[in-house]
Design a protein around this motif. Structure first.
Motif, PDB file in Angstrom:
ATOM      1  N   ARG A  34       0.712  -1.055   0.248  1.00 33.44           N
ATOM      2  CA  ARG A  34       0.012  -0.149  -0.369  1.00 33.44           C
ATOM      3  C   ARG A  34       0.967   1.354  -0.144  1.00 33.44           C
ATOM      4  O   ARG A  34       0.182   2.555  -0.609  1.00 33.44           O
ATOM      5  CB  ARG A  34      -1.168   0.180   1.616  1.00 33.44           C
ATOM      6  N   PHE A  35       2.123   1.189   0.360  1.00 37.81           N
ATOM      7  CA  PHE A  35       3.100   2.383   0.886  1.00 37.81           C
ATOM      8  C   PHE A  35       4.174   2.181  -0.897  1.00 37.81           C
ATOM      9  O   PHE A  35       4.507   0.799  -1.007  1.00 37.81           O
ATOM     10  CB  PHE A  35       3.579   1.982   1.605  1.00 37.81           C
ATOM     11  N   GLY A  36       4.636   3.323  -0.506  1.00 31.99           N
ATOM     12  CA  GLY A  36       6.072   3.900  -2.063  1.00 31.99           C
ATOM     13  C   GLY A  36       5.105   4.289  -3.355  1.00 31.99           C
ATOM     14  O   GLY A  36       4.107   3.681  -4.016  1.00 31.99           O
ATOM     15  N   ALA A  87       1.846   3.518  -5.576  1.00 29.41           N
ATOM     16  CA  ALA A  87       0.933   3.207  -5.075  1.00 29.41           C
ATOM     17  C   ALA A  87       0.045   3.917  -4.315  1.00 29.41           C
ATOM     18  O   ALA A  87       0.890   5.549  -4.569  1.00 29.41           O
ATOM     19  CB  ALA A  87       1.256   2.169  -3.626  1.00 29.41           C
ATOM     20  N   PHE A  88      -0.844   4.075  -3.245  1.00 26.54           N
ATOM     21  CA  PHE A  88      -1.427   5.480  -3.342  1.00 26.54           C
ATOM     22  C   PHE A  88      -0.797   6.655  -2.450  1.00 26.54           C
ATOM     23  O   PHE A  88      -1.055   7.737  -2.520  1.00 26.54           O
ATOM     24  CB  PHE A  88      -2.837   4.905  -2.195  1.00 26.54           C
ATOM     25  N   PHE A  89      -0.361   5.577  -1.257  1.00 26.06           N
ATOM     26  CA  PHE A  89       0.127   6.290  -0.728  1.00 26.06           C
ATOM     27  C   PHE A  89       2.118   6.113  -0.605  1.00 26.06           C
ATOM     28  O   PHE A  89       2.971   4.958  -0.813  1.00 26.06           O
ATOM     29  CB  PHE A  89       0.465   5.810   1.252  1.00 26.06           C
ATOM     30  N   LYS A  90       2.623   7.183  -1.230  1.00 22.49           N
ATOM     31  CA  LYS A  90       3.912   7.122  -2.386  1.00 22.49           C
ATOM     32  C   LYS A  90       5.399   7.242  -1.494  1.00 22.49           C
ATOM     33  O   LYS A  90       6.312   7.304  -2.486  1.00 22.49           O
ATOM     34  CB  LYS A  90       4.044   9.134  -2.627  1.00 22.49           C
ATOM     35  N   SER A 100       4.685  20.109   0.588  1.00 24.85           N
ATOM     36  CA  SER A 100       4.254  21.145  -0.221  1.00 24.85           C
ATOM     37  C   SER A 100       2.499  20.319  -0.450  1.00 24.85           C
ATOM     38  O   SER A 100       1.988  21.589  -1.074  1.00 24.85           O
ATOM     39  CB  SER A 100       4.802  21.043  -1.294  1.00 24.85           C
ATOM     40  N   SER A 101       2.457  18.760  -0.664  1.00 20.86           N
ATOM     41  CA  SER A 101       1.275  18.684  -1.336  1.00 20.86           C
ATOM     42  C   SER A 101       0.481  17.984  -0.624  1.00 20.86           C
ATOM     43  O   SER A 101       0.788  17.049   0.674  1.00 20.86           O
ATOM     44  CB  SER A 101       1.348  17.594  -2.698  1.00 20.86           C
ATOM     45  N   GLU A 102      -1.159  18.247  -0.865  1.00 17.63           N
ATOM     46  CA  GLU A 102      -1.579  17.042   0.118  1.00 17.63           C
ATOM     47  C   GLU A 102      -1.499  15.726   0.357  1.00 17.63           C
ATOM     48  O   GLU A 102      -1.638  15.458   1.222  1.00 17.63           O
ATOM     49  CB  GLU A 102      -2.784  17.173  -0.827  1.00 17.63           C
ATOM     50  N   LEU A 103      -1.764  15.111  -0.784  1.00 19.82           N
ATOM     51  CA  LEU A 103      -0.984  13.533  -0.788  1.00 19.82           C
ATOM     52  C   LEU A 103       0.393  13.003  -0.245  1.00 19.82           C
ATOM     53  O   LEU A 103       0.458  12.061   1.058  1.00 19.82           O
ATOM     54  CB  LEU A 103      -0.386  12.852  -1.721  1.00 19.82           C
ATOM     55  N   ALA A 104       1.076  14.274  -0.131  1.00 13.99           N
ATOM     56  CA  ALA A 104       2.373  13.801   0.443  1.00 13.99           C
ATOM     57  C   ALA A 104       3.021  14.058   2.161  1.00 13.99           C
ATOM     58  O   ALA A 104       2.730  13.093   3.179  1.00 13.99           O
ATOM     59  CB  ALA A 104       3.309  14.812   0.320  1.00 13.99           C
TER      60      ALA A 104
END
Length: 264
Positions: A161-163, A166-169, A207-211
């Protein structure tokens, strides 16, 4: 013990990655397993490649965590370094670091990397220490060398799910190390420079929402609900270091909480 690099790449970067593996083998005698994901290419028939300096394992899967897990399962090496395809190997450091792990009872060690021939990437500790669930949060994947047999015997795998991909980058390497510690493993930092990575990394991106969502999810995955105060402390520390601007501090923190509670 047999030693190898596991290098994750994509088809467009394969030629450069082969040059990296070949150079590493010529300067250290250490082979590489290259996992090449083919999602950029449609309808291409490929066969895995094997030679003295490296193996190439082709995969039509997607995601960095999946690539690294395939590399761990495909190699027969005892000790493996989770390398990136855009680094430069420091031969003496790599040999010394592998020897450190081979002569120890550790499940993994972490090392140092530099941004050029004179400057290290982080403010690293001056001497070695044993890792905790807090200290592994600062580790980058190219700093990690693992005892593959010990890790696999503990049933530890990358959380897909991570990396990247994936959604969680990000965060797959930190979670991987946290799971090793949770299973009773032991990790140690050794102050040895093993690579040069000249490009700017994304780990310090706020700086980004997803980060920020990703950072919250990582803290939930590693610490559970004990991660809430640690997450708040983490963002306040970033504010004090001026890595997060005051104007965006509260929105960054709120997005991190969104990620924290999004992960199930």
């Amino acid at each position: 013990m047999k030693k190898e690099l596991i290098i994750s790449t994509v088809y467009s970067q394969l030629e450069k990655t082969i040059c990296l593996a070949t150079s590493c083998y010529s300067t250290t005698g250490i082979r590489s397993t290259i996992v090449c994901q083919m999602f950029e290419v449609e309808d291409r028939v490929v066969e895995n490649e094997y030679c003295s300096a490296f193996n190439v394992i082709y995969s039509f899967d997607r995601g960095l965590a999946r690539s690294r897990m395939l590399g761990l399962l495909s190699t027969s090496a005892d000790l493996v370094w989770l390398a990136d395809d855009d680094i430069e190997v420091v031969p003496n450091g790599v040999i010394e670091a592998f020897n450190e792990l081979e002569s120890s009872n550790d499940d993994f060690i972490t090392t140092k990397y530099a941004i050029n021939e004179r400057q290290e990437r982080k403010n690293y500790a001056k001497s070695e220490f044993f890792h905790s669930s807090v200290s592994i949060m600062k580790v980058s994947s190219i700093e990690i060398i693992v005892n593959r047999n010990k890790v696999i015997n503990k049933g530890v795998a990358f959380d897909t799910r991570f990396g990247l991909g994936a959604f969680f980058k990000s965060g797959e390497e930190n979670i991987f190390l946290a799971d090793i510690l949770d299973k009773g493993g032991r990790g140690r930092f050794v102050p040895i420079v093993t690579s040069i990575h000249r490009d700017i990394t994304s780990g310090g991106d706020f700086s980004s929402e997803l980060a920020n969502i990703t950072k919250g999810a990582i803290f939930r995955r590693v610490f559970g609900f004990y991660g809430i105060p640690l997450l708040v402390a983490f963002y306040f520390k970033r504010l004090l270091k001026k890595e997060v601007k005051l104007a965006s501090f509260f929105s960054a923190l709120m997005f991190s909480f969104k990620g924290f509670f999004k992960l199930k």
